[in-house]
Design a protein around this motif. Structure first.
Motif, PDB file in Angstrom:
ATOM      1  N   ASN A 135      39.842  33.330  51.321  1.00 21.75           N
ATOM      2  CA  ASN A 135      39.260  32.643  52.484  1.00 21.75           C
ATOM      3  C   ASN A 135      38.061  31.675  51.975  1.00 21.75           C
ATOM      4  OD1 ASN A 135      38.491  31.519  54.996  1.00 21.75           O
ATOM      5  ND2 ASN A 135      37.473  33.725  55.816  1.00 21.75           N
ATOM      6  N   LEU A 136      38.666  30.412  51.417  1.00 20.59           N
ATOM      7  CA  LEU A 136      37.558  29.872  50.823  1.00 20.59           C
ATOM      8  C   LEU A 136      37.056  28.747  51.868  1.00 20.59           C
ATOM      9  CD1 LEU A 136      39.461  28.890  47.402  1.00 20.59           C
ATOM     10  CD2 LEU A 136      37.336  30.283  47.761  1.00 20.59           C
ATOM     11  N   ALA A 137      35.616  28.719  51.877  1.00 20.08           N
ATOM     12  CA  ALA A 137      34.917  28.127  52.921  1.00 20.08           C
ATOM     13  C   ALA A 137      34.758  26.506  52.416  1.00 20.08           C
ATOM     14  CB  ALA A 137      33.671  28.572  53.099  1.00 20.08           C
ATOM     15  N   ASP A 138      34.817  26.343  51.063  1.00 22.52           N
ATOM     16  CA  ASP A 138      34.623  24.760  50.624  1.00 22.52           C
ATOM     17  C   ASP A 138      35.285  24.440  49.359  1.00 22.52           C
ATOM     18  OD1 ASP A 138      32.757  25.701  48.350  1.00 22.52           O
ATOM     19  OD2 ASP A 138      31.482  26.273  49.697  1.00 22.52           O
ATOM     20  N   GLN A 139      35.121  23.569  48.926  1.00 28.58           N
ATOM     21  CA  GLN A 139      35.920  22.941  47.847  1.00 28.58           C
ATOM     22  C   GLN A 139      35.249  23.197  46.460  1.00 28.58           C
ATOM     23  OE1 GLN A 139      37.760  19.327  48.212  1.00 28.58           O
ATOM     24  NE2 GLN A 139      37.993  19.686  50.541  1.00 28.58           N
ATOM     25  N   HIS A 158      47.982  25.681  52.065  1.00 34.84           N
ATOM     26  CA  HIS A 158      47.537  25.549  53.384  1.00 34.84           C
ATOM     27  C   HIS A 158      46.818  26.749  53.950  1.00 34.84           C
ATOM     28  CE1 HIS A 158      49.670  21.826  53.156  1.00 34.84           C
ATOM     29  NE2 HIS A 158      50.923  22.162  54.014  1.00 34.84           N
ATOM     30  N   ALA A 159      46.710  27.614  52.766  1.00 29.36           N
ATOM     31  CA  ALA A 159      46.071  28.890  53.393  1.00 29.36           C
ATOM     32  C   ALA A 159      44.669  28.945  54.379  1.00 29.36           C
ATOM     33  CB  ALA A 159      45.831  29.910  52.225  1.00 29.36           C
ATOM     34  N   THR A 160      44.047  27.792  53.853  1.00 28.32           N
ATOM     35  CA  THR A 160      42.696  27.459  54.580  1.00 28.32           C
ATOM     36  C   THR A 160      42.492  25.990  54.567  1.00 28.32           C
ATOM     37  OG1 THR A 160      41.147  27.226  52.649  1.00 28.32           O
ATOM     38  CG2 THR A 160      41.460  29.434  53.550  1.00 28.32           C
ATOM     39  N   THR A 161      41.436  25.775  55.517  1.00 27.22           N
ATOM     40  CA  THR A 161      41.304  24.306  55.847  1.00 27.22           C
ATOM     41  C   THR A 161      40.718  23.536  54.680  1.00 27.22           C
ATOM     42  OG1 THR A 161      40.841  24.632  58.068  1.00 27.22           O
ATOM     43  CG2 THR A 161      39.918  22.529  57.119  1.00 27.22           C
ATOM     44  N   ALA A 162      40.143  24.486  53.736  1.00 29.58           N
ATOM     45  CA  ALA A 162      39.279  23.744  52.372  1.00 29.58           C
ATOM     46  C   ALA A 162      40.586  23.530  51.555  1.00 29.58           C
ATOM     47  CB  ALA A 162      38.239  24.706  52.008  1.00 29.58           C
ATOM     48  N   LEU A 163      41.424  24.475  51.343  1.00 25.54           N
ATOM     49  CA  LEU A 163      42.470  24.399  50.352  1.00 25.54           C
ATOM     50  C   LEU A 163      43.455  23.241  50.784  1.00 25.54           C
ATOM     51  CD1 LEU A 163      43.381  27.940  49.843  1.00 25.54           C
ATOM     52  CD2 LEU A 163      42.967  26.503  48.067  1.00 25.54           C
ATOM     53  N   SER A 165      42.599  20.446  52.583  1.00 26.67           N
ATOM     54  CA  SER A 165      42.028  19.136  52.233  1.00 26.67           C
ATOM     55  C   SER A 165      42.040  18.921  50.742  1.00 26.67           C
ATOM     56  CB  SER A 165      40.636  19.315  52.757  1.00 26.67           C
ATOM     57  OG  SER A 165      39.996  17.931  52.585  1.00 26.67           O
ATOM     58  N   PHE A 166      41.622  19.874  50.013  1.00 27.68           N
ATOM     59  CA  PHE A 166      41.667  19.820  48.386  1.00 27.68           C
ATOM     60  C   PHE A 166      42.789  19.265  47.806  1.00 27.68           C
ATOM     61  CE2 PHE A 166      41.977  21.603  44.334  1.00 27.68           C
ATOM     62  CZ  PHE A 166      40.908  20.868  43.687  1.00 27.68           C
ATOM     63  N   PHE A 167      43.923  19.926  48.217  1.00 26.40           N
ATOM     64  CA  PHE A 167      45.232  19.712  47.460  1.00 26.40           C
ATOM     65  C   PHE A 167      45.842  18.264  47.949  1.00 26.40           C
ATOM     66  CE2 PHE A 167      44.874  24.064  46.138  1.00 26.40           C
ATOM     67  CZ  PHE A 167      45.430  23.919  44.695  1.00 26.40           C
ATOM     68  N   ARG A 168      45.375  17.841  49.420  1.00 25.37           N
ATOM     69  CA  ARG A 168      45.893  16.484  49.873  1.00 25.37           C
ATOM     70  C   ARG A 168      45.312  15.395  49.134  1.00 25.37           C
ATOM     71  NH1 ARG A 168      48.310  15.972  54.661  1.00 25.37           N
ATOM     72  NH2 ARG A 168      48.800  18.059  55.846  1.00 25.37           N
ATOM     73  N   HIS A 169      44.139  15.876  48.329  1.00 25.45           N
ATOM     74  CA  HIS A 169      43.305  14.589  47.752  1.00 25.45           C
ATOM     75  C   HIS A 169      42.995  14.873  46.219  1.00 25.45           C
ATOM     76  CE1 HIS A 169      41.809  14.377  52.039  1.00 25.45           C
ATOM     77  NE2 HIS A 169      41.912  13.256  51.623  1.00 25.45           N
ATOM     78  N   ARG A 170      43.490  15.996  45.670  1.00 30.90           N
ATOM     79  CA  ARG A 170      43.360  16.421  44.577  1.00 30.90           C
ATOM     80  C   ARG A 170      44.131  15.271  43.394  1.00 30.90           C
ATOM     81  NH1 ARG A 170      42.896  16.436  39.714  1.00 30.90           N
ATOM     82  NH2 ARG A 170      42.263  18.053  38.358  1.00 30.90           N
ATOM     83  N   GLY A 171      45.317  15.042  43.800  1.00 29.51           N
ATOM     84  CA  GLY A 171      46.005  14.053  43.006  1.00 29.51           C
ATOM     85  C   GLY A 171      46.596  14.690  41.806  1.00 29.51           C
TER      86      GLY A 171
END
Length: 410
Positions: A135-139, A158-163, A165-171
């Motif tokens: 349950n990661l709250a931030d990146q 997709h486990a958390t919102t932070a995950l 968002s992170f992988f959508r922009h990690r490249g």
């Protein structure tokens, strides 16, 4: 526990698996710090002492902890005031981060995990990462864990919102070679941004059941178009069959050296994928580089009036005599099933002569050049069962088509 920290008593202790229903005590931390352990697994642990107590007990700050692999499966109460287990994880990760090569961190069923800049570890040696239900709250922590030199990654993006968002922009992760996309569910509108950004990977596993429309319309065309280095693929299909179109498009992935396919029920005694080996062989025969082929959760026609889902449970063989003893019936079934799988294997070898290993009907089969003993002759080659009994090979398949970490999660 006191012996763990005594290097004179246990000078060669390198691996520790700690499994205890009772909360960890402060001296656990001290013993680990003083030990020669290189590989640590902490299973279903809970910490009840506070961070201030840890620091005082260890005469903060302690020295580094030279762990090479770490498996953390912790338990945290659903109470925002009880951050003790999170503090323990943070300190442990901080201490071993310079030397850590492999990290599995999972089942953090508590309050959201957040970090600040002062406490964020730097994982300069980390090459293999598995994140499971965190349950990661931030990146902040993710940016350090998923760095450019990471080689293997097993994660539900997709486990958390932070995950998400992170992988959508990690490249692109330039060093990434193995990706296990461990989703709980794949939606028809799934985003493949992270996968598209990493066509350099050579091993891809998707253990979540995939809709045929998504596989045929997006995943397989993407792999055929961009993943020229892909040598290993593991897929689970949604539903009780694999369409001819899906199989034909799998046949376009000419770089594959090993392939795992599964469909139908993935757990329990029911096996609902009535496999069509002829169709699979016809579609995959263009994969001339294929060395290993695994087909799991497959089933076959059972006795009169019975469905294929209970094939392995019913243990029916066409030559069975109803007057035979149950033990003899089961022995006959196993022998006839083994002979049937060996024949199927021979047909595969005829079309794909570079095959060296097959998993069919819960049997592990090796293809050897010549040889004697029980098996099936395929020209100058011999198909031999490697195990005396059927086996689900769940762990072996995960390791073969994923990545071999310290110890697998469920």
């Amino acid at each position: 526990m006191l012996l763990l920290g005594d290097r004179t008593t246990l000078p060669h202790l390198e691996f520790l698996r700690w499994e205890d229903p009772n909360p960890l005590k402060p001296f656990f931390f001290e013993s680990i710090m003083r030990s020669s352990i290189k590989h640590l697994r902490v299973h279903h642990a809970e910490v009840i002492w506070r961070l201030a107590g840890i620091c005082q007990f260890l005469h903060w700050p302690p020295g580094p902890l030279s762990l090479e692999s770490l498996y953390l499966e912790m338990t945290t109460p659903w109470n925002p005031d009880l951050q003790n287990t999170l503090s323990f994880c943070t300190i442990l990760l901080h201490l071993c981060s310079p030397t850590l090569d492999s990290l599995t961190w999972g089942n953090q069923m508590g309050p959201p995990i957040s970090t600040n800049g002062d406490w964020t570890p730097r994982f300069t040696s980390l090459r293999h990462l598995r994140i499971h239900r965190l349950n990661l709250a931030d990146q902040t922590l993710l940016r350090e864990l998923v760095h450019d030199k990471l080689v293997s990654l097993d994660v539900n993006t997709h486990a958390t919102t932070a995950l998400d968002s992170f992988f959508r922009h990690r490249g692109e992760v330039p060093g990434l070679r193995v990706f296990v996309w461990n989703m709980e569910q794949i939606h028809p509108t799934e985003s493949f941004i992270f996968l598209e950004a990493n066509p350099q990977i050579y091993k891809l596993a998707m253990p979540c059941p995939i809709p045929s429309s998504l596989l045929e319309g997006q995943i397989l065309p993407l792999l055929a178009r961009s993943f020229s280095h892909l040598t290993s693929l593991s897929l689970v299909l949604e539903g009780d069959w694999i369409s001819e179109t899906s199989l034909q498009r799998l046949g376009d992935l000419l770089t594959l050296e090993q392939l795992h396919l599964s469909a139908g029920e993935q757990h329990g005694w029911r096996h609902t994928w009535l496999v069509d080996h002829f169709q699979i062989r016809e579609s995959l025969q263009r994969l001339t580089a294929l060395r290993r082929l695994a087909i799991s959760r497959d089933t076959y026609p059972s006795g009169p009036g019975k469905g294929p889902e209970g094939y392995y449970l019913d243990k029916w063989a066409p030559s069975t005599n109803v007057r035979e003893h149950k033990f003899d019936i089961e022995q006959r079934f196993e022998a006839e099933h083994r002979d049937r799988m060996v024949r199927h294997a021979c047909h595969y070898v005829e079309l794909m002569p570079r095959l060296k290993w097959l998993y069919l009907g819960q049997l592990v089969l090796a293809i050897q050049d010549g040889g004697e003993g029980y098996g099936g002759k395929c020209g100058e080659k011999m198909v031999k069962p490697l195990l005396p009994h059927r086996n689900s090979c769940r762990i072996q398949l995960k390791e073969m088509f994923g990545w071999k970490g310290l110890l697998p999660l469920a």
